[in-house]
Design a protein around this motif. Structure first.
Motif, short mmCIF file in Angstrom:
data_model
loop_
_atom_site.label_atom_id
_atom_site.label_comp_id
_atom_site.label_asym_id
_atom_site.label_seq_id
_atom_site.Cartn_x
_atom_site.Cartn_y
_atom_site.Cartn_z
N ASP A 1 4.03 13.27 -4.12
CA ASP A 1 4.97 12.37 -3.63
C ASP A 1 5.18 11.71 -5.26
O ASP A 1 6.25 10.66 -4.89
CB ASP A 1 4.96 10.92 -2.34
CG ASP A 1 3.90 10.00 -2.28
OD1 ASP A 1 3.41 10.25 -2.84
OD2 ASP A 1 3.94 9.93 -1.08
N GLY A 2 4.00 11.40 -6.18
CA GLY A 2 4.02 11.02 -7.27
C GLY A 2 3.95 9.93 -6.70
O GLY A 2 4.19 8.83 -7.69
N ARG A 3 3.83 9.34 -5.85
CA ARG A 3 3.48 7.51 -5.21
C ARG A 3 1.84 7.73 -5.36
O ARG A 3 0.61 8.06 -5.30
CB ARG A 3 4.39 7.17 -4.61
CG ARG A 3 5.68 7.30 -4.22
CD ARG A 3 6.30 6.36 -5.18
NE ARG A 3 8.01 6.57 -5.99
CZ ARG A 3 7.93 6.06 -6.61
NH1 ARG A 3 7.64 5.89 -7.59
NH2 ARG A 3 9.47 6.14 -6.86
N ALA A 4 1.09 6.30 -5.52
CA ALA A 4 0.50 5.27 -5.33
C ALA A 4 0.96 4.50 -4.06
O ALA A 4 1.63 3.20 -4.68
CB ALA A 4 -0.20 4.70 -6.36
N VAL A 5 -0.07 3.79 -3.17
CA VAL A 5 -0.34 2.79 -1.95
C VAL A 5 -0.65 1.55 -2.87
O VAL A 5 -1.59 1.82 -3.90
CB VAL A 5 -0.83 3.77 -1.07
CG1 VAL A 5 -0.05 4.75 -0.24
CG2 VAL A 5 -1.74 3.78 -0.64
N LEU A 6 -0.31 0.80 -2.09
CA LEU A 6 -0.74 -0.48 -2.51
C LEU A 6 -2.24 -0.97 -2.36
O LEU A 6 -2.96 -1.50 -2.90
CB LEU A 6 -0.04 -1.75 -1.41
CG LEU A 6 0.21 -3.38 -2.00
CD1 LEU A 6 -0.08 -3.74 -3.67
CD2 LEU A 6 0.54 -4.04 -1.12
N ARG A 7 -2.76 -0.43 -1.24
CA ARG A 7 -3.95 -0.90 -0.79
C ARG A 7 -4.53 0.10 -2.69
O ARG A 7 -5.65 -0.56 -2.77
CB ARG A 7 -4.16 0.50 0.52
CG ARG A 7 -5.97 0.76 0.56
CD ARG A 7 -5.77 1.70 1.86
NE ARG A 7 -5.07 3.15 1.57
CZ ARG A 7 -4.66 3.62 1.66
NH1 ARG A 7 -6.71 4.20 1.47
NH2 ARG A 7 -4.33 5.00 2.24
N ALA B 1 -8.43 -8.61 0.39
CA ALA B 1 -7.24 -8.66 -0.80
C ALA B 1 -6.16 -8.12 0.10
O ALA B 1 -5.41 -8.55 -0.44
CB ALA B 1 -7.85 -8.72 -2.13
N ILE B 2 -6.34 -7.05 0.30
CA ILE B 2 -6.01 -6.06 0.41
C ILE B 2 -5.17 -6.20 1.89
O ILE B 2 -4.13 -5.87 1.99
CB ILE B 2 -5.96 -4.57 1.06
CG1 ILE B 2 -6.87 -3.61 -0.45
CG2 ILE B 2 -5.30 -3.04 1.34
CD1 ILE B 2 -7.52 -2.61 -0.24
N GLU B 3 -5.75 -6.81 2.69
CA GLU B 3 -5.46 -6.97 3.75
C GLU B 3 -4.31 -8.29 4.35
O GLU B 3 -3.16 -8.30 4.38
CB GLU B 3 -6.58 -8.14 4.46
CG GLU B 3 -6.28 -8.28 6.17
CD GLU B 3 -6.17 -6.76 7.40
OE1 GLU B 3 -6.02 -5.97 6.41
OE2 GLU B 3 -5.77 -7.25 8.40
N LYS B 4 -4.76 -9.48 3.05
CA LYS B 4 -3.83 -9.88 2.99
C LYS B 4 -2.38 -10.01 1.69
O LYS B 4 -1.39 -10.42 2.42
CB LYS B 4 -4.44 -11.60 1.49
CG LYS B 4 -5.43 -12.22 2.53
CD LYS B 4 -5.45 -13.57 1.44
CE LYS B 4 -5.73 -14.69 2.09
NZ LYS B 4 -6.40 -15.59 0.70
N ALA B 5 -3.06 -9.02 1.16
CA ALA B 5 -1.24 -8.32 0.28
C ALA B 5 -0.96 -7.35 1.49
O ALA B 5 0.37 -7.80 1.08
CB ALA B 5 -1.39 -7.50 -1.05
N THR B 6 -1.54 -6.67 2.14
CA THR B 6 -0.40 -5.74 2.93
C THR B 6 0.53 -6.69 4.04
O THR B 6 1.48 -6.12 4.73
CB THR B 6 -1.64 -3.99 3.19
OG1 THR B 6 -2.42 -5.10 4.00
CG2 THR B 6 -1.15 -3.63 2.10
N ARG B 7 -0.20 -7.29 4.73
CA ARG B 7 0.07 -8.11 5.88
C ARG B 7 1.25 -9.28 5.53
O ARG B 7 2.35 -9.28 5.85
CB ARG B 7 -0.93 -8.90 6.89
CG ARG B 7 -1.62 -7.78 8.06
CD ARG B 7 -2.28 -8.73 8.51
NE ARG B 7 -3.31 -7.41 9.14
CZ ARG B 7 -4.08 -6.84 10.14
NH1 ARG B 7 -3.74 -8.35 11.02
NH2 ARG B 7 -4.64 -6.44 10.88
#
Ligand code: AMP
Ligand code: MG
Length: 489
Positions: free
Chosen positions: A125-131, A439-445
């Motif tokens: 898909d050419g994408r990168a996930v936030l994590r 940091a990922i947890e706070k950002a994604t939730r």
């Protein structure tokens, strides 16, 4: 300091023939927003801090609104993935917006990772996930803080775009910077497609823009190989000394400039475990921590093979020349690693027993599962008692420590000065997986990006005492053992 419009764009890569890249525009995400902006990277391109607050900053950085100098493209390369040659890889999700030329005459690639599909996406898909974007953003700056050559990170963009991995995640983009994103795999592509004229153009391009002095060498291409061998040997020695495992050391992830490139399932050692495998998809442990120096040699042999047609007209002679250079790699690595480890131990002289002293320490650390970073930082203090407390087998530590004291006495260094030096060599803070995870947890939730900025500030000064972050200088919590990181990003 400049506005975005004042940046001087001049993409030298487009002077190369069309086989080197595919020109295309980025595909913006929905509801894009700025997650974090890194001023020290902005300083490198002389970008004014206020620019990040412009209403159209994200549109410009994501390529939704283009600047006159943008000449965006995806670079073509191939490479050896897990030991197997893959004939065409290329930037499947990264798009080079352009190159910025600074007043000082430096050039920086501005590359947007997660910018949408390209000719090289191979169905993905050419994408990168936030994590994974958070992980690369933080780690590239942490590596820079540790003094290790790396790509840099200017900013991170979040969005509402849904991206499908093992589950639905949100898409994000990273604006990454480097003097060049040319990889070992860039050379391999032209070698295996037998486009030797293009191979030569690529080598000339790298020499012209990055190592102009090599033009004066009798054989500039051999000198380029030598340069890559030195750069890679020194880079991997630095990784080993801080306990960094890259995780996916495919030859397409190896920078011709010796930069740490393409952060995926990387990890820093917690307890000292030479067999540490950070990538859960790496079932054979090909890229285990202690295999990295050998994998460096393998990747350099891939590069050397690709350069053969340039080294000499007679293939046998070219091969002999390449092998002679490759033999230097181990010497470079061993020398640099020994230098770095001596420095970690606060040894200023070079003595014959140093390697054995270091190996002995690693052995007892491994046996007692002692935290690598904490041990060296503790040794940097002026009392031995707290280092001793990190071991279960105190007698084993005392035995080693006796040898260490003797070794220190033999060079008569000043304790205070040594401690100061060691504290500038042995970081107090590294990016442990669980810290990125918080940091990922706070950002994604909660779309709460505060921890990203906090960690960024902390990791940019990993040698300084930072009282507010004391918890991050401690061993990881028990739940950290459950974190699983794989190639899916
Ligand atoms: P990496 O493991 O990130 O270094 O990627 C290896 C190769 O796969 C490179 O050619 C990437 O561009 C490509 N790639 C990785 N993820 C994606 C993706 N989501 N979409 C398109 N290409 C990708
Ligand atoms: Mg890659």
């Amino acid at each position: 300091m400049k506005t975005l419009e004042q940046l001087q764009f001049e993409n030298t890569y487009v002077t190369l023939p069309e086989e080197f890249y595919h020109r295309l525009a980025t595909s913006p995400l929905t509801n894009q927003h700025l997650i974090s902006f890194n001023q020290p990277a902005a300083d490198l391109i002389e970008l004014h801090p206020d620019e990040a607050r412009r209403a159209d900053f994200v549109d410009i950085i994501s390529g939704k609104k283009t600047l006159p100098g943008y000449e965006s493209l995806a670079m073509c390369y191939s490479g050896h993935q897990f030991g197997h040659y893959v004939p065409r890889l290329g930037d499947g999700r990264a798009i080079l917006l352009g190159q910025v030329k600074t007043d000082a005459g430096e050039r920086w690639d501005l590359q947007l990772k997660g910018a949408g599909p390209t000719l090289y996406s191979r169905g993905s898909d050419g994408r990168a996930v936030l994590r994974s974007t958070i992980r690369e953003y933080l780690c590239s700056e942490a590596m820079h803080g540790l003094g290790i050559p790396t790509t840099r990170a200017l900013c991170m963009i979040g969005s509402d775009t849904e991206v499908y991995r093992e589950q639905i995640e949100s898409g994000a983009m990273l604006l990454r910077m480097a003097p060049s994103h040319v990889r070992f795999g860039s050379f391999e592509y032209f070698y295996y497609t037998q486009q030797y004229d293009k191979l030569r153009l690529l080598a000339d391009y790298v020499i012209e823009h990055h190592y102009p002095d090599l033009k004066d060498e009798v054989n500039p291409y051999l000198a380029l190989l030598k340069q890559a061998i030195t750069g890679t040997g020194q880079l991997i020695a630095a990784w080993q000394s801080v306990g960094f495992a890259h995780g996916v050391m495919n030859s397409d992830n190896m920078s011709i400039l010796g930069l740490t490139l393409d952060y995926g399932p990387y990890g820093f050692l917690d307890v000292y475990d030479p067999d540490f495998i950070c990538n859960h998809s790496d079932h054979q442990g090909r890229y285990a921590f202690n295999k990295q120096p050998d994998i460096g040699a393998f990747n350099l042999s891939c590069l050397a093979q690709a350069l053969l047609p340039l080294l000499h007209d007679v293939p046998e002679t070219a091969a002999e020349m390449a092998i002679a250079e490759l033999n230097e790699y181990k010497i470079v690595f061993v020398h640099r690693y020994a230098q770095l480890m001596r420095s970690k131990l606060g040894l200023f002289d070079q003595q014959s027993q140093d390697q054995a002293l270091c190996d002995h320490l690693c052995k007892i650390m491994q046996a007692d599962r002692v935290d690598y970073t904490i041990l060296f930082r503790t040794l940097s203090g002026e009392s031995s008692e707290s280092a001793r407390d990190l071991f279960i087998d105190r007698a084993a530590f005392d035995n080693w420590y006796g040898d260490y004291q003797q070794r220190l006495a033999s060079e008569n260094s000043d304790g205070q000065q040594r401690s100061k030096h060691m504290k500038q060599t042995n970081p107090k803070y590294i990016l442990r997986n669980y810290m990125a995870e918080l940091a990922i947890e706070k950002a994604t939730r909660n779309q709460d990006y505060s921890e990203i900025d906090r960690l960024l500030l902390l990791l940019q000064k990993p040698f300084d005492e930072q009282a507010d972050y004391e918890v991050y200088a401690q061993p990881p919590p028990a739940w950290a053992g459950q974190i699983s990181v794989s190639c899916s990003s």
